[in-house]
Design an enzyme around this catalytic site. Structure first.
Site, PDB file in Angstrom:
ATOM      1  N   SER A   5       0.797  -1.223   0.000  1.00 54.09           N
ATOM      2  CA  SER A   5       0.000   0.000   0.000  1.00 54.09           C
ATOM      3  C   SER A   5       0.829   1.273   0.000  1.00 54.09           C
ATOM      4  CB  SER A   5      -0.934   0.001   1.218  1.00 54.09           C
ATOM      5  OG  SER A   5      -0.208  -0.227   2.415  1.00 54.09           O
ATOM      6  N   HIS A  51      -0.773   5.732   6.815  1.00 57.28           N
ATOM      7  CA  HIS A  51      -0.251   5.713   5.450  1.00 57.28           C
ATOM      8  C   HIS A  51       0.082   7.140   5.022  1.00 57.28           C
ATOM      9  CE1 HIS A  51      -1.974   1.650   5.305  1.00 57.28           C
ATOM     10  NE2 HIS A  51      -1.152   1.439   4.293  1.00 57.28           N
TER      11      HIS A  51
END
Length: 268
Positions: A44, A250
């Site tokens: 990711s 993230h």
């Protein structure tokens, strides 16, 4: 006057020739000069989770037009671009699903991998929801995995990449530290934040060593993210997001363009 003009003309000419020759030398030295294709692999952090602007055809892989691989190809226009990084990917997913477009004509490969193998998501869940001692225990388990199992899994992936793309310049990018320490910050305790940063350093060290042993370039993003960690006041990372839990911890779009892209550009 004529001599002065002649001298100025010759100086300009020599400068132009010097710049041209320097540019030619730089082009010859660049490993990308002969690259005919760029393949972006990984999890990711490479697909761009957290940066938005997802490509609809990528489905649950959540590949973003704001992810560093997409930004790099937009700036450099390689002859071909294969964006295969996928949210949630482990080393086995790279081996099974992401190596199909690698070939002898691949000039550049980038990859982030290993965090999911080591249980990154479970580590963060434990540290957010449970006690300091539970967080430290879960991090210790992750470190034990990094010591015992992850190196072999990385070796298998890196060997497969080299076998399929023998001429490629391979850039293995690491993970950032998540928290700025020594500041007042709501949320996790200082003990947890320090331990999570230490875990990031631990896995980066393991990844860097395996990359070096395969002759690959390690891209350390801890330097570019410095000053932009969570609690910094200018974070390039999402903190825990209960409305969109998947993007928690993230990089934001700024983290992709300001944290990851310069490292790939410098390493490539």
């Amino acid at each position: 006057m004529r001599r002065s003009r002649y001298a100025a003309f010759m100086s300009s000419l020599l400068l132009a020739l010097g710049l041209a020759l320097t540019g030619a030398a730089a082009a010859q030295a660049s490993p990308l000069a002969a690259a005919t294709g760029y393949v972006a692999l990984g999890d990711s952090y490479s697909s761009g989770v957290g940066s938005g602007s997802y490509i609809s055809s990528s489905g649950d892989c959540d590949r973003s037009t704001k992810a560093y691989p997409y930004l790099w190809q937009a700036a450099h226009a390689p002859a071909s671009f294969s964006f295969l990084a996928c949210s949630g990917a482990k080393t086995t997913d790279v081996l099974n699903n992401q190596l199909g477009t690698l070939s002898a004509s691949t000039g550049l490969v980038s990859i982030t991998i290993g965090g999911n193998d080591a249980g990154f998501s479970d580590v963060m869940t434990t540290c957010v929801l449970q006690s300091d001692s539970a967080c430290l225990s879960r991090i210790a388990t992750a470190k034990a995995y990094v010591d015992s199992t992850l190196p072999g899994r990385l070796d298998t992936v890196y060997s497969a990449i080299r076998a399929k793309a023998p001429s490629a310049h391979v850039v293995v990018l690491g993970y950032p530290r998540f928290y700025q320490l020594g500041t007042t910050c709501l949320g996790l305790s200082g003990t947890k934040r320090s331990a999570i940063n230490g875990a990031a350093d631990y896995i980066d060290a393991a990844i860097a060593k395996r990359a070096a042993d395969h002759g690959f370039t390690f891209g350390d993003v801890r330097t570019t993210f410095s000053g932009h960690e969570i609690c910094s006041g200018d974070s390039w990372l999402h903190s825990v997001d209960w409305l969109n839990i998947g993007q928690s911890y993230h990089p934001t779009a700024a983290g992709q363009s300001g944290g990851y892209l310069p490292v790939l550009t410098g390493a490539a």
